[in-house]
Design a protein around this motif. Structure first.
Motif: not given
Lengths: 122, 122, 122, 122
Positions: A102-103, A105-107, A109-110, B72, B76
């Motif tokens: 999940a991280k 995937e967030r990164n 975008l970031r 969260h 993270d």
């Protein structure tokens, strides 16, 4: 499953968590394993890994595995870091592989490829 | 493969290492990822995980996942610790699961169930 | 000068920094003492101090000085943390006492007595 | 007293410890300040200092004070490390300057100038 994992004898994270749990239970270490204590131990072990590298140049740090004694030390500290990370995750019922996926995937975008750094500066 | 791993969508460590490598390569972060720098980053992230717990009682530390915002944060930081541990292992070609399995076996000899502490005091 | 400092034989921070500098110079350790390496060493020593406490209850942690061996260990790790902090400050020409006095003043504004937490949540 | 200390307005360690104690007491933070929690906080702050340097080359790490924003960050983290170290010492009644002076003396025996490394390998 990848060749790498097969080289490791088909080991996987849930199985190692299970063995760590059995190990701690057999020795009555459960009461010490609060999430706070495990987070402290994780950070202590990560520092022991860093200690191996603290006075090395970047080039020396890339060559540590060519000395068998240092290579063993590195593997030993990696094992300790992973052991406390997995025990921490067991204590709080966090799935570390899902959290990492999940991280990533967030990164994505970031930190877009070829993009400018995000406005929040983080 | 265990139920737990299937719940995580069949994720495994070699695949996550592969994704982390692709992520860093696409952003030209390779030159920063010396073993020394990755060990430092791993230790910094482990401290960020500890920071969540530093003022909590043992009891409060066991209840952190009941607050969604803290839960969260915990996930993270777990992801960040695992990400740097896996990138460190890729950089030095260490298999973390094999290292941990070997360490558990050594610890079974070192800390026998019901035995007295080892003579070397470690 | 306070009674406490006199009890310590009139020791002060600049004098200790001077002795640490002479010690490192005499052993040709200067090239290893980059700010980055000293920051890593400081963090490693702070973790060694934490290691003493990692499995203790809050109550046990308050009683560590009653055991002479542990008391010596605590003093030894405190000395190591302070040594690397002072050497780091020498390397970058930071005055640690002035930095701390300035921080206390900022914190007095940031955390007013009896006030509500600051809006930025920090 | 050295010129350096006078530049710092005659600040000394016991006085700063006194101000930190008054600050914490006024905000009822005493119950959080167990030696274990303070050791954890010290290690977290030392990691925040390291974080500034984690991706820098040795050369870049020596130049951080030329950027005013980074210079302020460095001073701020130095202050936090020192604050928790001094509060830890107050909690356990350890005199940090005396501990460091004693350690320097032990190290002068342990690492003789021009001598061979000690037999115990430490």
């Amino acid at each position: 499953m990848s060749d790498h994992a097969e080289a490791g004898g088909g080991l996987d994270v849930p199985e190692l968590q299970q063995r760590l749990r059995a190990f701690a239970t057999a020795r009555d270490w459960g009461p010490f394993h609060t999430p706070k204590n495990l987070a402290a131990a994780l950070s202590v072990e990560a520092s022991e890994l860093l200690e191996i590298f603290q006075w090395l140049t970047p080039e020396q740090s890339a060559a540590v595995m060519s000395d068998p004694k240092t290579a063993h030390q590195v593997e030993d500290e990696v094992a300790d870091v992973l052991a406390y990370l997995l025990q921490f995750c067991s204590a709080l019922d966090v799935d570390p592989l899902t959290a990492l996926a999940a991280k990533i995937e967030r990164n994505e975008l970031r930190f877009p490829v070829g993009g400018t750094p995000p406005l929040d500066g983080s």
